[in-house]
Design a protein around this motif. Structure first.
Motif, short mmCIF file in Angstrom:
data_model
loop_
_atom_site.label_atom_id
_atom_site.label_comp_id
_atom_site.label_asym_id
_atom_site.label_seq_id
_atom_site.Cartn_x
_atom_site.Cartn_y
_atom_site.Cartn_z
N GLU A 82 0.78 -1.39 0.07
CA GLU A 82 0.04 0.09 0.05
C GLU A 82 0.85 1.27 0.00
O GLU A 82 0.67 2.21 -0.76
N PRO A 83 1.89 1.20 1.12
CA PRO A 83 2.72 2.61 0.89
C PRO A 83 3.57 2.81 -0.38
O PRO A 83 3.67 4.02 -1.05
N THR A 84 3.92 1.53 -1.08
CA THR A 84 4.75 1.75 -2.53
C THR A 84 3.63 2.22 -3.36
O THR A 84 4.19 3.14 -4.37
N ASN A 85 2.74 1.77 -3.23
CA ASN A 85 1.48 2.19 -4.60
C ASN A 85 1.22 3.52 -4.50
O ASN A 85 0.83 4.18 -5.32
N TRP A 86 1.24 4.11 -3.23
CA TRP A 86 0.85 5.40 -2.70
C TRP A 86 1.67 6.35 -3.53
O TRP A 86 1.75 7.29 -4.15
N LEU A 87 3.08 6.09 -3.38
CA LEU A 87 4.36 6.71 -3.71
C LEU A 87 4.15 6.77 -5.27
O LEU A 87 4.16 7.84 -5.74
#
Length: 290
Positions: A82-87
């Protein structure tokens, strides 16, 4: 900075994610190191998982640093996907990256990897090297070395570890986000099937992986230390001692150096027979599932 000059700078700009979770000792080393080694056109995105107060306080010390662009706090552990896709979705730099909160990449890693990307359009994700020199098998490495324009060389591999890499925005755009059940390893394999060339820059750019007991900055000095703060992958594989964990690090290094460059090995009946991607993820990540 004017809107025009901001747009020009982002043509070569880098956006880097750091996810922090329950490791204040590491964060107090890794976050300032990342900020110090960032280029002038690098923006740092911080995502904090969980409610561990000492770790959150360590992040807060640097939250307003001029290189920090965004901060997000997830009270629950959202993992890595989730954080990676957010970035990837929210940033606009020409390159994206993630540096784990237990890693210290080489001081010149960003400029070196960006030059390689600019000189070699087909490079997708290229990375720093997190294993000690004692883990390098020259015979295996030599078989996978390839030379490219501009004097650049890679130890080719269809994936790299999920920290200390630099990834072209164009590869993200073409390959898409990390899927709901997909690991970063599997995503890299998917990008390779689309023609992107991945691997470790060579000569290797070191990344100090502090969770490796051989790191001078590790928190694992005794078996009691290890059991008190054991990584999830160690729990999943039944590792209970510092010696066993060190051996798993050595095994991880062997896996990536010996890994096949035949993409057919990672799909269809070959992957089902060998469980290739599953074993790779278990060997490399030391992290929670995506």
């Amino acid at each position: 900075m004017t809107e025009h000059s901001e747009g020009v700078s982002r043509q070569r700009g880098i956006d880097i994610l750091m996810i922090t979770y329950d490791r204040p000792e590491y964060v107090r080393l890794s976050l300032p190191h990342l900020l110090e080694t960032a280029t002038t056109d690098t923006r740092i995105w911080l995502w904090h998982n969980g409610t561990d107060q000492p770790t959150l306080e360590a992040v807060e010390e640097f939250r307003h640093h001029p290189r920090v662009h965004r901060f997000h706090h997830s009270p629950t552990n959202a993992g890595l996907r989730e954080p990676t896709n957010w970035l990837w979705a929210e940033s606009d730099g020409a390159y994206v990256s993630k540096v784990d909160d237990d890693c210290l990449p080489d001081k010149d890693w960003l400029e070196t990897l960006r030059r390689a990307h600019e000189d070699v359009p087909e490079f997708g994700v290229i990375g720093t090297w997190r294993f000690p020199a004692e883990d390098v098998d020259d015979a295996l490495v030599t078989k996978k070395l390839a030379d490219y324009a501009g004097g650049h060389r890679l130890m080719r591999n269809h994936w790299v570890q999920g920290s200390g890499y630099l990834l072209k925005r164009a590869a993200v755009t073409q390959t898409g986000p990390i899927g709901p059940t997909e690991s970063f390893t599997a995503w890299c394999l998917r990008s390779a099937r689309l023609g992107w060339v991945n691997g470790w820059y060579h000569p290797f750019l070191p990344e100090d992986h502090m969770d490796d007991p051989r790191s001078p900055h590790t928190i694992y000095h005794t078996d009691a230390d290890f059991m008190a703060r054991r990584p999830l992958s160690a729990k999943n594989t039944g590792v209970t001692t510092v010696a066993q964990w060190t051996e798993q690090m050595r095994h991880s290094a062997k896996v990536v150096q010996a890994a096949s460059l035949d993409l057919r090995e990672y799909g269809g009946w070959r992957a089902r027979r060998r469980g290739a991607v599953r074993r790779i993820r278990r060997a490399l990540t030391g992290r929670a599932p995506w």
